[in-house]
Motif scaffolding. Structure first.
Motif, short mmCIF file in Angstrom:
data_model
loop_
_atom_site.label_atom_id
_atom_site.label_comp_id
_atom_site.label_asym_id
_atom_site.label_seq_id
_atom_site.Cartn_x
_atom_site.Cartn_y
_atom_site.Cartn_z
N PRO A 130 -32.97 -19.96 47.78
CA PRO A 130 -32.82 -19.57 46.38
C PRO A 130 -31.42 -19.84 45.83
N ALA A 131 -30.41 -19.91 46.71
CA ALA A 131 -29.04 -20.18 46.24
C ALA A 131 -28.89 -21.60 45.71
N HIS A 132 -29.87 -22.47 46.02
CA HIS A 132 -29.77 -23.88 45.60
C HIS A 132 -29.70 -24.00 44.08
N ALA A 133 -30.45 -23.14 43.37
CA ALA A 133 -30.47 -23.24 41.90
C ALA A 133 -29.06 -22.96 41.34
N GLY A 134 -28.40 -21.93 41.87
CA GLY A 134 -27.06 -21.59 41.39
C GLY A 134 -26.06 -22.69 41.74
N ARG A 135 -26.23 -23.25 42.94
CA ARG A 135 -25.34 -24.32 43.40
C ARG A 135 -25.48 -25.55 42.49
N LEU A 136 -26.73 -25.88 42.15
CA LEU A 136 -26.97 -27.03 41.27
C LEU A 136 -26.38 -26.81 39.90
#
Ligand SMILES: Nc1ncnc2c1ncn2[C@@H]1O[C@H](COP(=O)(O)OP(=O)(O)OP(=O)(O)O)[C@@H](O)[C@H]1O
Ligand SMILES: [Mg+2]
Length: 403
Positions: free
Chosen positions: A174-180
């Protein structure tokens, strides 16, 4: 590198057969307000798959689009934020859902408000409390979709394929969205500074260095997680049985090559150097030459050893379904819940054997799939295993049949 938050719970999906009634992630109630053709619509759903049938232009895809706003991003149509606001409505739109999740019931709401300066702002609420950004949605719900527009996924440019892969990653990390979104924000800032500099206003070098350090760190993390996801999907596709072709995937790009050739820290340093070296060229083009925003996802038909772009339309659809099912299977096993599957008109290019196999697999996975089509007869094998709605003129009403 491992994807964060993938501690396997090894909760097995139900064996194939009648729907077990325990889809660990499902929409129990969906409410749309001023969303495209819907002034107000509420749907009550069980955990089983949902079939939406009705004539062209009745509002089937709009319902799937509303669901697609429950995860980070711009929805399955990728339109500007204000676009779904119903013409003739009050200017905003809202989608709310009560979800059943492995950790209990959750209320999720999203929509836009129109600011006094005319801009639209996306709002997200989780259990009644405002969330700081859309990325928070990825913590609660995940959804994957296939639409008729994606029939061109393998022919069109890499942006759509990257988005497809990123949506699959959201479910595992789920952290991928924030990272992107942090990466994209830094990309825009850097381009803005470089353009200002080219226009005669020198940028603070420390600021540029800082942005490039962020881009390098986030960029390599993004590429690494995508590579990891691709490997997992390849393993899951290789194990799959049934009539869908095995897909062979690869993440392609400079940063992917660097990651394959050495440690992540070295790749990060190479990206940082490449960014610093391309300032002048990037200022001229207004773009950024290197980074995971340029990467691609290659998909091949394993048995034919053929690039997906060269496969038939039906084969391409079947390959996409194979990837989506592999992902759902893996998530059901590792995380205890398959994502919501939003399948718009998937029956259109599938022969009967594959269509029936798809239905059986959805039921066996315990996934809440949302399937649309103009011809309800295509979904007859799902009678008793799915909830059917008839959609007409922007109103969705439950059908008695199959319930
Ligand atoms: N912002 C909007 N306000 C009002 N109506 C809209 C808006 N955007 C789209 N529509 C209308 O919503 C209707 C339903 O669209 P939708 O794409 O959901 O149809 P569909 O049932 O999927 O049809 P098809 O079978 O042709 O795919 C269309 O007639 C479209 O004109
Ligand atoms: Mg449609």
């Amino acid at each position: 590198m491992t994807i964060q938050g993938t501690s396997p719970t090894m909760q097995r999906p139900p064996a194939s057969g009648a729907f077990s009634g325990t889809a660990p992630l499902s929409v129990a109630r969906l409410t749309l307000s001023d969303f495209r053709c819907y002034a107000f619509q509420r749907l009550e759903c069980g955990p089983e798959p949902v079939v939406l049938s009705g004539p062209n232009g009745s509002g089937k895809t709009n319902l799937l689009e509303a669901l697609s706003f429950l995860v980070p991003g711009r929805g399955l149509r990728q339109t500007p934020l204000g676009d779904p606001a119903r013409s003739g409505g009050r200017g905003g739109w809202a989608v709310a859902a009560h979800l059943r999740t492995p950790s209990g019931g959750v209320d999720v709401g999203t929509g836009i408000e129109r600011l006094p300066d005319g801009r639209d702002r996306r709002l997200v609420r989780i259990d009644g409390a405002p969330a700081r950004g859309q990325a928070a949605l990825a913590q609660v719900v995940s959804a994957v979709w296939l639409t008729p527009q994606m029939d061109r996924l393998f022919q069109d440019g890499p942006a759509g394929r990257r988005r497809f892969l990123d949506r699959l990653v959201f479910g595992f990390d789920p952290a991928h969205a924030g990272r992107l979104s942090a990466y994209e924000h830094a990309l825009r800032e850097r381009v803005r500074l470089l353009r200002e500099q080219a226009g005669g206003r020198p940028a603070d070098p420390a600021w540029l260095d800082g942005l490039e350090a962020t881009l390098a760190e986030r960029g390599i993390a993004i590429a690494a997680v995508r590579r990891d996801m691709v490997e997992r999907l390849n393993d899951a596709c290789a194990l799959a049985a049934g009539p869908f072709p095995k897909a062979d995937l690869a993440a392609l790009g400079d940063v992917e090559d660097w990651l394959a050739g050495g440690p992540a820290l070295d790749a990060e340093e190479r990206l940082r150097t490449a960014l610093a070296d391309s300032r002048r060229a990037d200022a001229e083009t207004g773009g950024t030459r290197t980074g995971p925003h340029r990467s691609d996802l290659r998909v091949r038909h394993a048995a034919k050893n053929l690039d997906a772009a060269r496969c038939s339309t039906g084969e391409q659809k079947a390959l996409l379904i194979a990837v989506v099912l592999a992902d759902a299977r893996m998530r059901a096993l590792e995380r205890g819940a398959a994502p919501l599957l939003l399948l718009d008109e998937v029956g259109a290019h599938l022969d009967e054997t594959r269509r029936h196999a798809l239905f059986d697999e959805i039921v066996a996975l315990g996934a809440q799939a949302w399937l649309t089509g103009t011809d309800p007869r295509l979904f007859a094998p799902l009678a008793g295993r799915a909830r059917f709605f008839h959609v007409e003129d922007g109103v969705a009403a439950p059908e008695e049949r199959g319930r």
